[in-house]
Design a protein around this motif. Structure first.
Motif, short mmCIF file in Angstrom:
data_model
loop_
_atom_site.label_atom_id
_atom_site.label_comp_id
_atom_site.label_asym_id
_atom_site.label_seq_id
_atom_site.Cartn_x
_atom_site.Cartn_y
_atom_site.Cartn_z
N SER A 3 0.84 -1.19 0.00
CA SER A 3 0.00 0.00 0.00
C SER A 3 0.88 1.25 0.00
CB SER A 3 -0.90 0.02 1.23
OG SER A 3 -1.60 1.25 1.25
N LEU A 5 -0.31 4.06 0.76
CA LEU A 5 -1.01 4.97 1.67
C LEU A 5 -0.95 4.41 3.09
CD1 LEU A 5 -4.15 5.54 -0.58
CD2 LEU A 5 -2.35 7.19 -0.11
N PRO A 6 0.20 4.58 3.75
CA PRO A 6 0.38 3.95 5.06
C PRO A 6 -0.64 4.42 6.10
CG PRO A 6 2.20 5.45 4.55
CD PRO A 6 1.39 5.32 3.31
N ASN A 7 -1.19 5.65 5.92
CA ASN A 7 -2.14 6.15 6.92
C ASN A 7 -3.60 5.89 6.56
OD1 ASN A 7 -0.08 7.13 8.55
ND2 ASN A 7 0.10 8.98 7.29
N MET A 8 -3.82 5.19 5.46
CA MET A 8 -5.19 4.87 5.06
C MET A 8 -5.71 3.73 5.95
SD MET A 8 -7.23 2.64 3.10
CE MET A 8 -6.11 1.67 2.12
N LYS A 9 -6.99 3.88 6.34
CA LYS A 9 -7.61 2.83 7.17
C LYS A 9 -8.91 2.39 6.51
CE LYS A 9 -7.98 4.79 11.15
NZ LYS A 9 -8.09 5.29 12.50
N ASP A 72 -8.65 8.63 5.08
CA ASP A 72 -7.27 9.10 5.13
C ASP A 72 -6.89 9.44 6.58
OD1 ASP A 72 -8.42 11.56 5.71
OD2 ASP A 72 -7.95 12.47 3.78
N ASP A 73 -5.72 10.04 6.76
CA ASP A 73 -5.26 10.29 8.13
C ASP A 73 -6.09 11.35 8.86
OD1 ASP A 73 -4.29 12.26 6.53
OD2 ASP A 73 -2.17 11.98 7.05
N ASP A 75 -9.35 11.16 8.70
CA ASP A 75 -10.62 10.43 8.80
C ASP A 75 -11.64 10.87 7.75
OD1 ASP A 75 -11.63 8.18 10.18
OD2 ASP A 75 -13.13 9.43 11.17
N TYR A 105 -7.01 8.93 -5.35
CA TYR A 105 -6.44 7.81 -4.58
C TYR A 105 -6.48 6.49 -5.34
CZ TYR A 105 -6.25 10.82 -0.49
OH TYR A 105 -5.94 11.83 0.38
#
Ligand code: COA
Length: 186
Positions: A3, A5-9, A72-73, A75, A105
Motif C-alpha cells: 500500500s 497509503l500507510p495512513n489509510m484505514k 485518510d489520516d 478520517d 487515490y
C-alpha cells in the motif's frame, strides 16, 4: 502490492461518514461515468440527495448489509464499498453492490482492500461466493478481472428504456469469496 497509503484505514461506515460517502459517489459518477452516460442522467445525482440515501440505508439496512469506508489520516472518506447477501444470481450468495475510490487515490490498492474487507465480512456471515454488476464499457472491468473475477452474466442496464440508451451490464463472479477476503479470510 505494497500500500502506498500507510495512513489509510478501512473500517465499517458510521452515520457521520454519509456526507463523505456521498461526495465520493457523486464525484466518481461525474468522472468515471461521463464517457458512458449522458450528462442529463448524471446531473440527477446531488451530494445532498445521496447523503440522505446513505443515511437511510445505514438506519434501515438489513443485518447482512455491509458498508465499509477507506479513510485518510484526517478520517475523511476516500472510498467505500457496499455488499449484501443476494439470491439474484445462483449459486452466488452475495453481491458487491457498489465500489468507488476517489480519483486522486486510485491505483494505490484502496479498491482491492475495500473488496477484501467487504468479502471478509460477508464470509463471516456465511456467504461462500460473490458476484457484481459492472457497466460493459467501464474500465473497472479490468480491475475485477485482476482480482480473479470470471464473467457470469450480461443484462441491459435497467434504465435503458427511459433514457433511450443501449447500455449493458456484465456480471463477474467469484465462486470462492474466501480468496477475495485475503490470506487470513478476515
Ligand atoms: C475500480 C476501482 C474501484 C479500483 O480501485 P483502485 O483503488 O484504483 O484499484 P487498486 O489500486 O486496488 O488496483 C488493484 C489492481 O487492479 C489494477 N487496476 C485497477 N484499476 C484498473 C483499471 N482500470 N485497468 C486495469 N487495471 C486496473 C491495478 O493496477 C492493481 O493491479 P496490481 O495487482 O498489478 O497492482 C476505482 O478505479 C474506481 O473507483 N473507479 C471508478 C468507479 C467505478 O467504476 N467503480 C466500479 C463500479 S462497478
Amino acid at each position: 502490492m505494497q500500500s502506498e497509503l500507510p495512513n489509510m484505514k478501512i473500517r465499517k461506515a458510521i452515520e457521520s461518514d454519509c456526507p463523505g460517502i456521498a461526495r465520493v459517489q457523486v464525484d466518481s459518477y461525474r468522472t468515471a461515468y461521463a464517457p458512458i452516460f449522458p450528462q442529463e442522467y448524471l446531473d440527477h445525482f446531488t451530494y445532498e440527495e445521496q447523503e440522505g440515501d446513505w443515511r437511510g440505508l445505514l438506519a434501515s439496512a438489513d443485518q447482512g448489509t455491509v458498508l465499509y469506508v477507506a479513510v485518510d489520516d484526517a478520517d475523511e472518506v476516500i472510498g467505500y464499498a457496499l455488499g449484501a447477501p443476494s439470491s439474484e444470481m445462483p449459486p452466488y450468495e452475495s453481491e458487491l453492490v457498489a465500489l468507488h475510490v476517489c480519483q486522486t487515490y486510485q491505483g494505490q490498492d484502496v479498491g482491492r482492500q475495500l473488496v477484501a474487507a467487504v468479502s471478509a465480512a460477508l464470509y463471516a456471515q456465511g456467504c461462500q461466493s460473490l458476484f457484481l454488476w459492472v457497466l460493459a464499457d467501464n474500465p473497472a472491468r479490468a480491475f475485477y478481472e485482476k482480482l480473479g473475477g470470471v464473467l457470469v452474466g450480461k443484462k441491459p442496464w435497467e434504465n435503458n428504456e427511459y433514457f433511450k440508451l443501449d447500455i449493458y451490464e456484465m456480471a463477474y463472479g467469484w465462486p470462492d469469496i474466501h480468496k477475495l477476503a485475503g490470506p487470513s479470510g478476515s
